[in-house]
Design a protein around this motif. Structure first.
Motif, PDB file in Angstrom:
ATOM      1  N   LYS A 271       0.562  -0.955   0.166  1.00 39.96           N
ATOM      2  CA  LYS A 271      -0.225  -0.020  -0.305  1.00 39.96           C
ATOM      3  C   LYS A 271       1.169   0.930  -0.199  1.00 39.96           C
ATOM      4  CE  LYS A 271      -4.138  -2.216   1.981  1.00 39.96           C
ATOM      5  NZ  LYS A 271      -5.071  -2.007   3.216  1.00 39.96           N
ATOM      6  N   TRP A 272       2.059   1.192   1.013  1.00 35.84           N
ATOM      7  CA  TRP A 272       2.598   2.314   0.900  1.00 35.84           C
ATOM      8  C   TRP A 272       3.169   2.975  -0.527  1.00 35.84           C
ATOM      9  CZ3 TRP A 272       7.711   3.523  -0.804  1.00 35.84           C
ATOM     10  CH2 TRP A 272       7.856   4.518  -0.486  1.00 35.84           C
ATOM     11  N   VAL A 273       3.761   1.695  -1.635  1.00 38.22           N
ATOM     12  CA  VAL A 273       4.544   2.113  -2.835  1.00 38.22           C
ATOM     13  C   VAL A 273       3.383   2.642  -3.800  1.00 38.22           C
ATOM     14  CG1 VAL A 273       5.158   0.480  -5.056  1.00 38.22           C
ATOM     15  CG2 VAL A 273       6.210   0.289  -2.896  1.00 38.22           C
ATOM     16  N   ARG A 274       1.321   1.879  -4.109  1.00 37.95           N
ATOM     17  CA  ARG A 274       0.796   1.749  -4.088  1.00 37.95           C
ATOM     18  C   ARG A 274       0.279   3.519  -3.734  1.00 37.95           C
ATOM     19  NH1 ARG A 274      -1.770   0.017  -8.515  1.00 37.95           N
ATOM     20  NH2 ARG A 274      -3.444   0.123  -8.311  1.00 37.95           N
ATOM     21  N   ARG A 275       0.661   4.021  -2.667  1.00 35.53           N
ATOM     22  CA  ARG A 275       0.437   5.330  -2.292  1.00 35.53           C
ATOM     23  C   ARG A 275       1.091   6.487  -2.984  1.00 35.53           C
ATOM     24  NH1 ARG A 275      -1.907   4.745   3.491  1.00 35.53           N
ATOM     25  NH2 ARG A 275      -3.576   3.380   3.030  1.00 35.53           N
ATOM     26  N   ARG A 276       3.222   5.943  -2.902  1.00 32.98           N
ATOM     27  CA  ARG A 276       4.356   7.231  -3.384  1.00 32.98           C
ATOM     28  C   ARG A 276       4.279   6.628  -4.645  1.00 32.98           C
ATOM     29  NH1 ARG A 276       3.359   7.173   1.800  1.00 32.98           N
ATOM     30  NH2 ARG A 276       4.156   8.116   3.671  1.00 32.98           N
ATOM     31  N   ALA A 277       4.021   5.953  -5.101  1.00 33.29           N
ATOM     32  CA  ALA A 277       4.662   5.825  -6.649  1.00 33.29           C
ATOM     33  C   ALA A 277       4.117   7.171  -7.590  1.00 33.29           C
ATOM     34  CB  ALA A 277       4.159   4.624  -7.517  1.00 33.29           C
ATOM     35  N   ALA A 278       3.239   7.685  -7.338  1.00 34.45           N
ATOM     36  CA  ALA A 278       2.536   8.561  -8.642  1.00 34.45           C
ATOM     37  C   ALA A 278       2.547   9.590  -8.093  1.00 34.45           C
ATOM     38  CB  ALA A 278       1.087   8.609  -9.236  1.00 34.45           C
ATOM     39  N   THR A 279       3.571  10.030  -6.838  1.00 34.99           N
ATOM     40  CA  THR A 279       3.820  11.552  -5.873  1.00 34.99           C
ATOM     41  C   THR A 279       5.435  12.223  -6.772  1.00 34.99           C
ATOM     42  OG1 THR A 279       5.492  10.440  -4.912  1.00 34.99           O
ATOM     43  CG2 THR A 279       3.373  10.649  -4.023  1.00 34.99           C
ATOM     44  N   ALA A 280       5.246  13.449  -6.905  1.00 34.33           N
ATOM     45  CA  ALA A 280       6.634  14.335  -7.322  1.00 34.33           C
ATOM     46  C   ALA A 280       7.762  13.541  -7.173  1.00 34.33           C
ATOM     47  CB  ALA A 280       6.013  15.462  -6.496  1.00 34.33           C
ATOM     48  N   ASP A 281       8.093  13.245  -6.251  1.00 29.34           N
ATOM     49  CA  ASP A 281       9.030  12.656  -5.313  1.00 29.34           C
ATOM     50  C   ASP A 281      10.042  11.101  -6.466  1.00 29.34           C
ATOM     51  OD1 ASP A 281       9.446  14.438  -4.170  1.00 29.34           O
ATOM     52  OD2 ASP A 281       9.177  13.105  -1.861  1.00 29.34           O
ATOM     53  N   TRP A 282       8.874  10.375  -6.374  1.00 25.78           N
ATOM     54  CA  TRP A 282       9.195   8.885  -7.417  1.00 25.78           C
ATOM     55  C   TRP A 282       8.683   9.583  -8.906  1.00 25.78           C
ATOM     56  CZ3 TRP A 282      12.147   5.770  -5.388  1.00 25.78           C
ATOM     57  CH2 TRP A 282      12.491   5.804  -4.156  1.00 25.78           C
ATOM     58  N   ALA A 283       7.363   9.159  -9.523  1.00 27.00           N
ATOM     59  CA  ALA A 283       6.949   9.797 -10.850  1.00 27.00           C
ATOM     60  C   ALA A 283       7.416  11.371 -11.060  1.00 27.00           C
ATOM     61  CB  ALA A 283       5.867   9.320 -11.116  1.00 27.00           C
ATOM     62  N   GLY A 284       6.984  12.223 -10.275  1.00 20.99           N
ATOM     63  CA  GLY A 284       7.348  13.356 -10.939  1.00 20.99           C
ATOM     64  C   GLY A 284       8.747  13.918 -11.227  1.00 20.99           C
ATOM     65  N   ALA A 285      10.082  12.476 -10.874  1.00 21.72           N
ATOM     66  CA  ALA A 285      10.873  12.447 -10.996  1.00 21.72           C
ATOM     67  C   ALA A 285      12.002  11.672 -11.790  1.00 21.72           C
ATOM     68  CB  ALA A 285      11.598  11.993  -9.562  1.00 21.72           C
ATOM     69  N   GLY A 286      10.894  11.348 -12.758  1.00 24.90           N
ATOM     70  CA  GLY A 286      11.508  10.307 -12.908  1.00 24.90           C
ATOM     71  C   GLY A 286      11.468   9.043 -13.178  1.00 24.90           C
ATOM     72  N   ILE A 287      11.543   8.185 -12.146  1.00 21.06           N
ATOM     73  CA  ILE A 287      11.814   7.061 -11.193  1.00 21.06           C
ATOM     74  C   ILE A 287      10.406   6.245 -11.240  1.00 21.06           C
ATOM     75  CG2 ILE A 287      12.672   5.886  -8.983  1.00 21.06           C
ATOM     76  CD1 ILE A 287      13.703   8.794  -8.439  1.00 21.06           C
ATOM     77  N   PRO A 288      10.867   5.043 -12.485  1.00 19.96           N
ATOM     78  CA  PRO A 288       9.318   4.295 -11.529  1.00 19.96           C
ATOM     79  C   PRO A 288       9.536   3.488 -10.169  1.00 19.96           C
ATOM     80  CG  PRO A 288      10.633   3.951 -13.849  1.00 19.96           C
ATOM     81  CD  PRO A 288      11.386   5.019 -12.536  1.00 19.96           C
ATOM     82  N   LEU A 289       8.729   3.406  -9.557  1.00 22.25           N
ATOM     83  CA  LEU A 289       8.688   2.469  -8.152  1.00 22.25           C
ATOM     84  C   LEU A 289       7.521   1.640  -8.399  1.00 22.25           C
ATOM     85  CD1 LEU A 289       9.208   2.080  -4.715  1.00 22.25           C
ATOM     86  CD2 LEU A 289       7.737   3.928  -4.554  1.00 22.25           C
TER      87      LEU A 289
END
Length: 258
Positions: free
Chosen positions: A161-179
């Motif tokens: 659930k943590w991955v699902r909640r964070r993956a599309a945020t600025a820190d991850w997807a917004g920074a071009g990082i697939p999580l």
């Protein structure tokens, strides 16, 4: 050459993954309690900080991918510290080191056990990022033979659930990082040795974890999936928990995710 950090690299999935990555030409920085490039104890805040600092030193300040794979399957409070808080500290602590990569990637090891009903109190504590409360609840669960098995699956559900909640945020997807993450079924590693020591034990385990496609797997199966998730080829998978479980997810959930 890509530089990839793998936690839990001394055995099981992590060790196999390190070999796969090295064979394809990547530089691997292995992390574990022993027999690794970086030794760190993820059960403590101090150990997590040491992991980040040491990886920064060894890598020269820049990495291309993180595989937060370290975990425990024991019905003890330490499982909470490693599986959830240790994994998140690894991902968040090392994320700044991905900034210089042309193809930054991150993957985490969850489990098909995340499909089982959790202990709701422990799950809430984990998702609230309250390690003190989570450890206290785990102590209660560990003391009760009827409830202790809930610890592992609950930590893995919280992590998914943590991955699902964070993956599309600025820190991850917004920074071009697939999580993303993987959710293996039963993997034949030292962690599961006691659970698969006899045919009777195997049969009983497969009643709980149905794996109609080819049965139990070796560590190379989930390791190969991690290897692809952190490869340059994976440009658009975002927040997915990929079940590599011989069919457990299909048997248990069917098409209920739609």
């Amino acid at each position: 050459m890509r530089t990839i950090v793998v936690t839990g690299a001394a055995s099981g999935i992590g060790r196999t993954l390190a070999g796969i990555l090295a064979d394809r030409g990547d530089r691997v920085i292995g992390v574990d309690l022993h027999d690794a490039d970086v030794t760190a104890d993820l059960t403590t805040p101090e150990g997590r900080t040491a992991l980040v600092e040491r990886v920064r030193e060894v890598s020269g300040g820049s990495i291309d991918a993180i595989v937060a794979n370290a975990g425990l399957a024991l019905a003890i409070p330490k499982t909470v510290s490693v599986n959830f808080f240790g994994a998140i500290a690894t991902l968040e602590g090392l994320r700044p080191l991905l900034a210089g990569s042309a193809a930054p990637r991150a993957s985490v090891t969850c489990s098909m056990a995340s499909l089982y009903p959790p202990d709701q109190e422990l799950l809430d504590d984990l998702l609230a990022d309250d390690e003190t409360a989570a450890l206290a609840r785990a102590e209660v669960l560990a003391a009760d033979p009827k409830l202790s098995a809930l610890i592992y699956g609950t930590t893995k559900q919280a992590l998914a659930k943590w991955v699902r909640r964070r993956a599309a945020t600025a820190d991850w997807a917004g920074a071009g990082i697939p999580l993303n993450g993987i959710a293996p079924g039963i993997v034949l590693t030292p962690m599961t040795k006691d659970l698969t020591s006899t045919q009777e034990a195997v049969d009983a385990l497969l009643q709980q974890v149905p794996m109609p496609l080819n049965g139990m797997m070796g560590p190379e199966v989930p390791a190969r999936l991690h290897a692809w998730l952190v490869s340059e080829e994976n440009s658009h998978l975002c927040g997915q928990i990929v079940f590599v479980d011989g069919g457990s997810d299909v048997v248990i959930r069917g098409d209920s995710t739609w």
